[in-house]
Design a protein around this motif. Structure first.
Motif, PDB file in Angstrom:
ATOM      1  N   GLY A 169       1.047  -1.386  -0.136  1.00  0.00           N
ATOM      2  CA  GLY A 169       0.181   0.153  -0.363  1.00  0.00           C
ATOM      3  C   GLY A 169       1.178   1.106  -0.352  1.00  0.00           C
ATOM      4  O   GLY A 169       0.376   2.561   0.203  1.00  0.00           O
ATOM      5  N   TYR A 170       2.272   1.697   0.079  1.00  0.00           N
ATOM      6  CA  TYR A 170       3.219   2.476  -0.475  1.00  0.00           C
ATOM      7  C   TYR A 170       3.184   2.644  -1.584  1.00  0.00           C
ATOM      8  O   TYR A 170       3.050   2.232  -2.810  1.00  0.00           O
ATOM      9  N   ASP A 223      -1.860  12.627   1.553  1.00  0.00           N
ATOM     10  CA  ASP A 223      -2.611  14.234   1.715  1.00  0.00           C
ATOM     11  C   ASP A 223      -1.908  14.543   3.184  1.00  0.00           C
ATOM     12  O   ASP A 223      -0.834  16.098   2.295  1.00  0.00           O
ATOM     13  N   HIS A 266       2.622   5.636   2.747  1.00  0.00           N
ATOM     14  CA  HIS A 266       1.446   4.867   1.909  1.00  0.00           C
ATOM     15  C   HIS A 266       0.319   5.514   1.939  1.00  0.00           C
ATOM     16  O   HIS A 266       0.465   6.883   2.383  1.00  0.00           O
ATOM     17  N   GLU A 267      -0.359   5.017   0.625  1.00  0.00           N
ATOM     18  CA  GLU A 267      -1.569   5.851   0.023  1.00  0.00           C
ATOM     19  C   GLU A 267      -1.989   6.562   1.297  1.00  0.00           C
ATOM     20  O   GLU A 267      -2.781   7.306   0.503  1.00  0.00           O
ATOM     21  N   SER A 268      -2.551   5.860   2.342  1.00  0.00           N
ATOM     22  CA  SER A 268      -3.576   6.647   3.712  1.00  0.00           C
ATOM     23  C   SER A 268      -2.477   7.889   4.067  1.00  0.00           C
ATOM     24  O   SER A 268      -3.525   8.483   4.758  1.00  0.00           O
ATOM     25  N   ARG A 269      -1.519   8.461   3.485  1.00  0.00           N
ATOM     26  CA  ARG A 269      -0.844   9.494   4.384  1.00  0.00           C
ATOM     27  C   ARG A 269      -0.378  10.337   3.282  1.00  0.00           C
ATOM     28  O   ARG A 269       0.586  11.616   3.228  1.00  0.00           O
TER      29      ARG A 269
END
Length: 86
Positions: free
Chosen positions: A26-27, A70, A65-68
């Motif tokens: 997921g990175y 932004d 990581h995609e969640s971070r």
């Protein structure tokens, strides 16, 4: 955020292998160019790891990581840095 120094001259295919591994977790992969983090899609090992072209040489990679994405993009902007996406 993970940062790694990777060079294919030490083990052929190392950069792509680590990119693939981290992408599966997921990175997103970026490399450092000047004051920017540049998306891995712009990386060309023939150009960016040619030791005779020191000004283009890339060895430092950053995995976010995609969640971070932004949050990291915002912090970089605050400090005068940028991100070049695909």
């Amino acid at each position: 955020v993970v940062m790694a120094e990777l060079e294919d001259r030490h083990r052929a295919g190392a950069v792509q292998d680590v990119h693939d591994l981290m992408e599966g977790l997921g990175y997103r992969t970026y490399f450092i160019r000047g004051d920017d983090l540049v998306d891995f899609s712009h990386f060309d090992p023939e150009r960016n790891q040619d030791q005779s072209r020191a000004e283009l040489y890339v060895r430092n990679f950053v995995f976010i990581h995609e969640s971070r994405l932004d949050a990291v993009r915002g912090r970089l902007r605050t400090h005068g840095f940028g991100m070049v996406d695909s």
